[in-house]
Scaffold this active site. Structure first.
Site, PDB file in Angstrom:
ATOM      1  N   ASN A 153       1.022  -1.386  -0.222  1.00 39.67           N
ATOM      2  CA  ASN A 153      -0.130   0.624   0.294  1.00 39.67           C
ATOM      3  C   ASN A 153       0.753   1.547  -0.140  1.00 39.67           C
ATOM      4  O   ASN A 153       1.411   2.149   1.270  1.00 39.67           O
ATOM      5  CB  ASN A 153      -0.977   0.164   1.014  1.00 39.67           C
ATOM      6  N   GLU A 154       1.135   1.877  -0.821  1.00 40.53           N
ATOM      7  CA  GLU A 154       2.503   2.415  -1.395  1.00 40.53           C
ATOM      8  C   GLU A 154       1.421   3.866  -1.305  1.00 40.53           C
ATOM      9  O   GLU A 154       0.472   4.285  -0.402  1.00 40.53           O
ATOM     10  CB  GLU A 154       2.274   3.404  -3.389  1.00 40.53           C
ATOM     11  N   PRO A 155       2.292   5.129  -1.210  1.00 39.69           N
ATOM     12  CA  PRO A 155       1.520   6.029  -0.646  1.00 39.69           C
ATOM     13  C   PRO A 155       0.320   6.927  -1.435  1.00 39.69           C
ATOM     14  O   PRO A 155       0.529   6.791  -2.878  1.00 39.69           O
ATOM     15  CB  PRO A 155       2.974   7.724  -0.986  1.00 39.69           C
TER      16      PRO A 155
END
Length: 629
Positions: A153-155
């Protein structure tokens, strides 16, 4: 005032923190087994949870911990990726946990890296349903990425996100470059559990180790919730704990500026830390700090307990002045010095100026290169050197038929080599020879006789399995044998944990175990000085020795680094953020340390190489805050 928005426990080591989590998982499994119910675990991959899995495997083998009712769901998997190749999380999990315990194959769930694109959405929905059908996740194990991601879950990830396909952030792909032998080989996408999926776990335990994680952990723990740091979404979970080692927790207020939280137990190290911080806050040299500066910045109790700013300033200034020396081996008696370089270039990158100084001052200097470093050699360099050897042998009439056979093998292998494929012994030997010849060239440039360069080729680095490497008895024995051979008075070793593939950490583990065995055999333990590698420098308050470098000496150090031609212009494993070459990092760091000393009112130098003395001084406040908030 407690700035931490999630519960945080700090431990002296990564192993200690990992064993705490492993024991919690083991107790949960045992309790559920006793009542006949299953235990549903959410699992992570990578270096961080490795000691957890090793301890669980030990508990299964030695204590009979039964995994027959355990159901597992992994956080994520690259897409697309073949589950059989060593970089896949399928392969990693089976190598590091599942083949060591009795989890039924039907109970193991890992997102598919081979799912056709048009079936990914239904695959992700089925993954979510499987979690619900299992009764939800009892305990979710997490790490944290350099960008603050949990799972993948990236930025920008949203709090309501579910299992889905995502595009990987550039920083994440850089961090994975070491595993794939280059960023260009890292898949651009992955399938990951979503933030909402993770948050629904009944318990969440996030592990993070190493000083390179400290900046993002400060944001994840103390800043408000933001989609720029997915780990911040864990704020408010009813049963979440972040378990950190001291290095990873270094930027948290309780360790970085504990005086802002309330009264402190002051010792010399913490006083020095506060003085350096205050000088930076008010932009003054140490000896110009006033009582008002201390009072206005939360340091009134320190100022009053020590009788005023003057006494505090003088003590800190004298200590820092005492760290500066142009005689790193001491004056007078010539000493035997052993420099332990994890990779073949860490010696000159991290302490090249000091190495040259030690040689020039007449000490008996030895350098030991602990691993071969072959992994950091590009394939085209190996091919170029093979061409050179073939031409060399033709010129001098040296066994041309055998040379041609080797060259054909190398050409055919490299032509068909897939991303991340392991090198054959022949290719590995050439890459090792490249690094070894470069190290010898750099050592000679520094004035070191060739017979004082030692190549240990520690076995852990040569491992061919997907299992994460670990320093073992053979590694320790080789380092111990070197101590017996050299009988050093002084040892310099890499003391940082931030290298992208963990080699420095494992080398330091081998060094510490070898030193303990050396002492147990009745030998006097040498003075141990720790330097840091290409990624970070010691904080000013932790520096015990600073060796000045003139512009000419820093230039000479640069030329020593240049001798490592295979690492010039573009390194295989530069780390996730910094695009500078290693020589540029070294020079910038040395000059930045000198500028900090200058700003504190200390003598002005062009550059400084910094070292911390072992055992590292730990302040009383750190001891008090290790396992609680």
């Amino acid at each position: 005032m407690n700035a931490e928005k999630v519960p945080v426990s700090i431990y002296a080591s990564a192993v200690e923190a990992s064993h705490v989590v492993a024991r919690e998982i083991a107790d949960l499994i045992a309790a559920n087994n006793a009542t006949g119910r299953s235990t549903v675990l959410g699992l992570a991959t990578g270096h961080t949870p490795l000691h957890v899995y090793r301890e669980l495997a030990r508990a299964h083998a030695e204590e009979g911990l039964d995994f027959a009712r355990v159901v597992t769901f992994n956080l994520d998997e690259y897409w697309p990726i073949d589950p059989a190749i060593r970089q896949s999380y399928h392969a990693w999990m089976h190598e590091n946990l599942f083949r060591h315990v009795n989890v039924p194959e039907a109970n193991i769930h890992i997102p598919s890296g081979t799912m056709p694109e048009d079936q990914i959405e239904s695959h992700c929905a089925a993954y979510e349903q499987a979690i619900r059908d299992a009764g939800g996740i009892d305990l979710q194990l997490l790490g944290i990425g350099n960008s603050g991601h949990i799972g993948f879950n990236e930025p920008g990830a949203k709090p309501g996100s579910r299992t889905r396909r995502v595009r990987l952030d550039r920083t994440t792909r850089k961090a994975a470059a070491a595993d794939f032998f280059g960023q260009g080989n890292v898949p651009e996408m992955a399938i990951t559990m979503g933030v909402a999926t993770i948050r629904e776990a009944r318990r969440i335990r996030l592990l993070a180790f190493g000083e390179h994680k400290a900046p993002i952990l400060r944001r994840a723990v103390e800043d408000p919730v933001t989609d720029a740091v997915a780990a911040s979404y864990l704020h408010g979970h009813p049963d979440v704990t972040f378990l950190l080692n001291e290095a990873a927790a270094a930027n948290l207020t309780r360790l970085a500026t504990p005086w802002l939280r309330g009264p402190c137990e002051w010792d010399e190290m913490l006083e020095r830390q506060a003085v350096v911080w205050l000088a930076g806050e008010v932009d003054k040299p140490i000896l110009k700090l006033t009582d008002e500066d201390y009072l206005e910045h939360g340091l009134g109790d320190l100022m009053r307990s020590r009788g005023g700013a003057y006494h505090i300033n003088i003590a800190a200034f004298r200590h820092l002045m005492g760290t500066i020396t142009g005689w790193p081996g001491g004056k007078g008696e010539k000493r035997r010095v052993l420099i332990l370089s994890p990779h073949p270039d860490d010696d000159v990158i991290s302490m090249g100026g000091t190495l040259i100084r030690l040689v020039q001052q007449g000490h008996e200097v030895h350098v030991a290169y602990m691993v071969s470093g072959y992994l950091a050699v590009f394939d085209h360099n190996a091919a170029r050197h093979a061409d050179f050897v073939r031409a060399f042998n033709q010129i001098f009439g040296l066994t041309p038929d055998q040379t041609a056979d080797v060259e054909r093998h190398i050409d055919q292998f490299l032509r068909h080599k897939g991303p991340g494929d392991l090198d054959t012994p022949e290719v590995r030997a050439i890459k090792t020879l490249i690094r070894r010849s470069e190290a010898l060239d750099a050592a000679r440039f520094c004035g070191l006789p060739e017979d004082r360069a030692h190549f240990l080729d520690l076995p852990f680095y040569e491992a061919d399995t997907v299992e994460a490497r670990a320093a073992g008895p053979d590694d320790v024995a080789r380092v111990r044998d070197l101590f017996d051979t050299v009988r050093p008075d002084l040892v310099f070793a890499a003391g940082d944990l931030s290298d992208p593939h963990g080699t420095h950490r494992l080398c330091l583990e081998a060094v510490m175990q070898a030193l303990a065995a050396y002492e147990a055999a009745g030998h006097a333990v040498p003075d141990l000085w720790l330097y840091r590698g290409a990624w970070q420098e010691w904080p000013i308050h932790q520096i015990d020795m600073a060796v000045p470098l003139s512009p000419d000496e820093l230039r000479q150090k640069r030329f020593a680094i240049f001798r490592h031609e295979s690492q010039k212009d573009r390194a295989m494993f530069p780390g996730p953020y910094d695009t500078r070459e290693f020589w540029q990092r070294a020079e910038d760091r040395n000059m930045a340390t000198a500028n900090l000393y200058d700003a504190l009112g200390l003598p002005e130098y062009h550059g400084l190489e910094a070292f911390a003395h072992w055992p590292l001084h730990r302040s009383a406040h750190a001891d008090a805050q290790l396992a609680h908030g």
